[in-house]
Design a protein around this motif. Structure first.
Motif, PDB file in Angstrom:
ATOM      1  N   MET A 354       0.826  -1.207   0.000  1.00 12.49           N
ATOM      2  CA  MET A 354       0.000   0.000   0.000  1.00 12.49           C
ATOM      3  C   MET A 354       0.859   1.254   0.000  1.00 12.49           C
ATOM      4  O   MET A 354       1.954   1.274   0.562  1.00 12.49           O
ATOM      5  CB  MET A 354      -0.930   0.028   1.218  1.00 12.49           C
ATOM      6  CG  MET A 354      -1.985  -1.051   1.240  1.00 12.49           C
ATOM      7  SD  MET A 354      -3.255  -0.805  -0.008  1.00 12.49           S
ATOM      8  CE  MET A 354      -3.946   0.750   0.534  1.00 12.49           C
ATOM      9  N   LEU A 355       0.347   2.310  -0.622  1.00 11.18           N
ATOM     10  CA  LEU A 355       0.978   3.619  -0.556  1.00 11.18           C
ATOM     11  C   LEU A 355       0.481   4.373   0.670  1.00 11.18           C
ATOM     12  O   LEU A 355      -0.686   4.265   1.045  1.00 11.18           O
ATOM     13  CB  LEU A 355       0.671   4.429  -1.814  1.00 11.18           C
ATOM     14  CG  LEU A 355       1.329   3.960  -3.116  1.00 11.18           C
ATOM     15  CD1 LEU A 355       0.823   4.796  -4.277  1.00 11.18           C
ATOM     16  CD2 LEU A 355       2.840   4.042  -3.023  1.00 11.18           C
ATOM     17  N   GLU A 356       1.375   5.127   1.279  1.00  6.57           N
ATOM     18  CA  GLU A 356       1.018   5.938   2.440  1.00  6.57           C
ATOM     19  C   GLU A 356       0.901   7.408   2.038  1.00  6.57           C
ATOM     20  O   GLU A 356       1.172   7.777   0.892  1.00  6.57           O
ATOM     21  CB  GLU A 356       2.067   5.760   3.547  1.00  6.57           C
ATOM     22  CG  GLU A 356       2.269   4.335   4.012  1.00  6.57           C
ATOM     23  CD  GLU A 356       1.026   3.744   4.666  1.00  6.57           C
ATOM     24  OE1 GLU A 356       0.187   4.540   5.148  1.00  6.57           O
ATOM     25  OE2 GLU A 356       0.893   2.509   4.714  1.00  6.57           O
ATOM     26  N   PHE A 357       0.511   8.233   2.997  1.00  2.00           N
ATOM     27  CA  PHE A 357       0.321   9.662   2.745  1.00  2.00           C
ATOM     28  C   PHE A 357       1.592  10.297   2.188  1.00  2.00           C
ATOM     29  O   PHE A 357       1.537  11.084   1.236  1.00  2.00           O
ATOM     30  CB  PHE A 357      -0.086  10.360   4.047  1.00  2.00           C
ATOM     31  CG  PHE A 357      -0.211  11.849   3.930  1.00  2.00           C
ATOM     32  CD1 PHE A 357      -1.367  12.430   3.433  1.00  2.00           C
ATOM     33  CD2 PHE A 357       0.834  12.695   4.308  1.00  2.00           C
ATOM     34  CE1 PHE A 357      -1.487  13.811   3.311  1.00  2.00           C
ATOM     35  CE2 PHE A 357       0.725  14.071   4.198  1.00  2.00           C
ATOM     36  CZ  PHE A 357      -0.439  14.625   3.694  1.00  2.00           C
ATOM     37  N   GLU A 358       2.737   9.938   2.741  1.00  3.86           N
ATOM     38  CA  GLU A 358       3.998  10.533   2.285  1.00  3.86           C
ATOM     39  C   GLU A 358       4.306  10.161   0.840  1.00  3.86           C
ATOM     40  O   GLU A 358       4.896  10.957   0.101  1.00  3.86           O
ATOM     41  CB  GLU A 358       5.146  10.097   3.193  1.00  3.86           C
ATOM     42  CG  GLU A 358       6.465  10.788   2.862  1.00  3.86           C
ATOM     43  CD  GLU A 358       7.559  10.476   3.865  1.00  3.86           C
ATOM     44  OE1 GLU A 358       8.692  10.957   3.657  1.00  3.86           O
ATOM     45  OE2 GLU A 358       7.289   9.756   4.851  1.00  3.86           O
ATOM     46  N   ASP A 359       3.908   8.963   0.423  1.00  5.18           N
ATOM     47  CA  ASP A 359       4.133   8.555  -0.967  1.00  5.18           C
ATOM     48  C   ASP A 359       3.360   9.449  -1.930  1.00  5.18           C
ATOM     49  O   ASP A 359       3.876   9.841  -2.993  1.00  5.18           O
ATOM     50  CB  ASP A 359       3.707   7.091  -1.152  1.00  5.18           C
ATOM     51  CG  ASP A 359       4.535   6.138  -0.312  1.00  5.18           C
ATOM     52  OD1 ASP A 359       5.764   6.309  -0.268  1.00  5.18           O
ATOM     53  OD2 ASP A 359       3.945   5.244   0.328  1.00  5.18           O
TER      54      ASP A 359
END
Length: 436
Positions: A354-359
């Motif tokens: 999964m991608l996170e907010f920072e990504d």
């Protein structure tokens, strides 16, 4: 079912599907109306004498005129569309051509003119005039005249649409709208929330309880466009196992690369393994259906082109930053899905990448920042954007990512700006987000 919906959405995005659908419906309409003309005789008294054609020559003349005009305008419409696509490709980037193909009006207009041409041919063929027998499909001809009138209006609307659709602000606004729709689709609720906060070691303990592991490899090279999560969950539950995925939609795959591992205590038959492979859709290009970064990069590409030395358009770049700011403010408030997928009993079944907010923050601002060196207007806009997002970001992890980006923007400004007052202005703004 999800795979069918995916391919149906892809089908609607093609430039030919809606026109072909309209053409097929028109063929059935022409057959139905001619049959109705056979069954019903229309009176030519009163107002009917002004609208009902009573001469075979007049009927042929009307239909021939309409059909010739429609096929001519269809060619013009097609040419205008190609010119718009060429301008969009050169000004905003080739990846944005797909967005113009999504515009339903363009598809409807093209299909409408071609289908009207075919409709007139079918009705024209139905006109019969011989010794003792004359058949004039009056209702069908009246419909052809009405449709021709509608097509004239459509042409005016189409030209207006083309003129506005290639404007930079409109293109950026449309992409932003697409991104917001994607956020509503991809972040509807927390998935696997009961696993949220657990350590990775807990997953390792679960994997160690399985005796067998099976490598899932990519069947071909290309971009991972879509993952059928429900189908995967059902397959994994069927043999009481666990699936760990190493790639996410938008990633590029090479044939036979390992995209996941199945952990199980049972023997998994070939049919089930084939079903698992079928839950992954791999194509030659990226797709926006499950890849939010793809749409974000479309916006970033416009900003990057605007900041190129040959264009030097900071206003367009700032418009992109404004819309990306809105996107990141929205993402800072939505619950990100967990990377853990559980069954109805709460048992862990799938671990996804999964991608996170920072990504998403990196995808939005890294390249724009790298191209913004020397442009005080864009650098200040980037700093203001991060300050605005920081107001909405409540999680400490989000704020740390924003501080890191603010520091990078400040570094770019200090290194590339030659005017001391500009650097002082940037430092003053940075105090609103950077720690003392």
């Amino acid at each position: 079912m999800q795979n069918i919906l995916f391919f149906f959405k892809r089908l609607k995005a093609t430039f030919w599907f809606v026109p072909v659908l309209i053409i097929i419906l028109t063929i059935f309409l022409s057959i139905g109306l001619v049959s109705l003309d056979h069954a019903i005789t229309f009176s030519q008294d009163g107002l009917g004498r002004f609208f009902i054609v009573n001469s075979a020559d007049s009927a042929r003349s009307i239909l021939t005129t309409i059909s010739a005009a429609m096929i001519g305008v269809a060619g013009t419409v097609f040419s205008i569309t190609l010119v718009a696509l060429t301008l969009a490709s050169s000004q905003f980037g080739p990846r944005l051509i797909r967005n113009f193909m999504y515009i339903r009006l363009n598809q409807v207009v093209l299909g409408s003119y071609i289908s009207t041409y075919l409709y007139c041919l079918f009705v024209l063929n139905a006109i019969k005039e011989s010794d003792g027998y004359t058949f004039i499909p009056s209702l069908s001809i009246l419909v052809a005249i009405f449709v021709a009138f509608i097509n004239i209006i459509l042409l005016i609307v189409f030209i207006h649409q083309i003129a506005t659709s290639i404007q930079a602000d409109k293109v950026i606004s449309d992409i932003s709208e697409i991104i917001f729709k994607q956020i509503d689709t991809l972040f509807p609720e927390e998935m696997g929330a009961n696993w949220e906060g657990k350590k990775e070691s807990a997953v390792d303990d679960i994997k160690s309880k399985y005796t067998n592991s099976i490598s899932i490899q990519s069947q071909k090279s290309g971009y991972l466009q879509y993952i059928n999560n429900e189908g995967l969950l059902g397959d994994v539950c069927s043999f009481d196992g666990l699936l760990e995925l190493y790639f996410k939609p938008g990633d590029h795959l090479v044939e036979r690369i390992e995209i996941g591992t199945v952990y199980t205590n049972e023997t998994v038959d070939e049919e089930t393994l084939k079903s698992i492979h079928n839950q992954f859709v791999i194509g030659k290009t990226k797709s926006a259906q499950q890849d939010l970064v793809f749409s974000i990069h479309q916006m970033v590409e416009i900003a990057s082109r605007a900041l190129s030395p040959g264009v030097n358009d900071p206003f367009t770049a700032n418009a992109c930053i404004d819309n990306l700011t809105t996107t990141m403010c929205r993402l800072s408030q939505v619950p990100f899905p967990s990377k853990y997928r559980v069954d109805e009993e709460g048992k862990l079944r799938i671990v996804v990448d999964m991608l996170e907010f920072e990504d998403y923050l990196d995808a939005s601002f890294n390249q724009i920042r790298q191209f913004s060196a020397g442009s005080i207007a864009v650098i200040l806009k980037l700093m203001d954007a991060l300050i605005t997002i920081n107001v909405f970001a409540k999680k400490e992890l989000y704020k740390k990512a924003l501080v890191k980006h603010a520091q990078m923007v400040l570094n770019v400004g200090n290194e590339s700006l030659t005017e001391e007052n500009d650097r002082a202005n940037l430092r003053e703004r940075s105090k609103k987000i950077l720690p003392e």
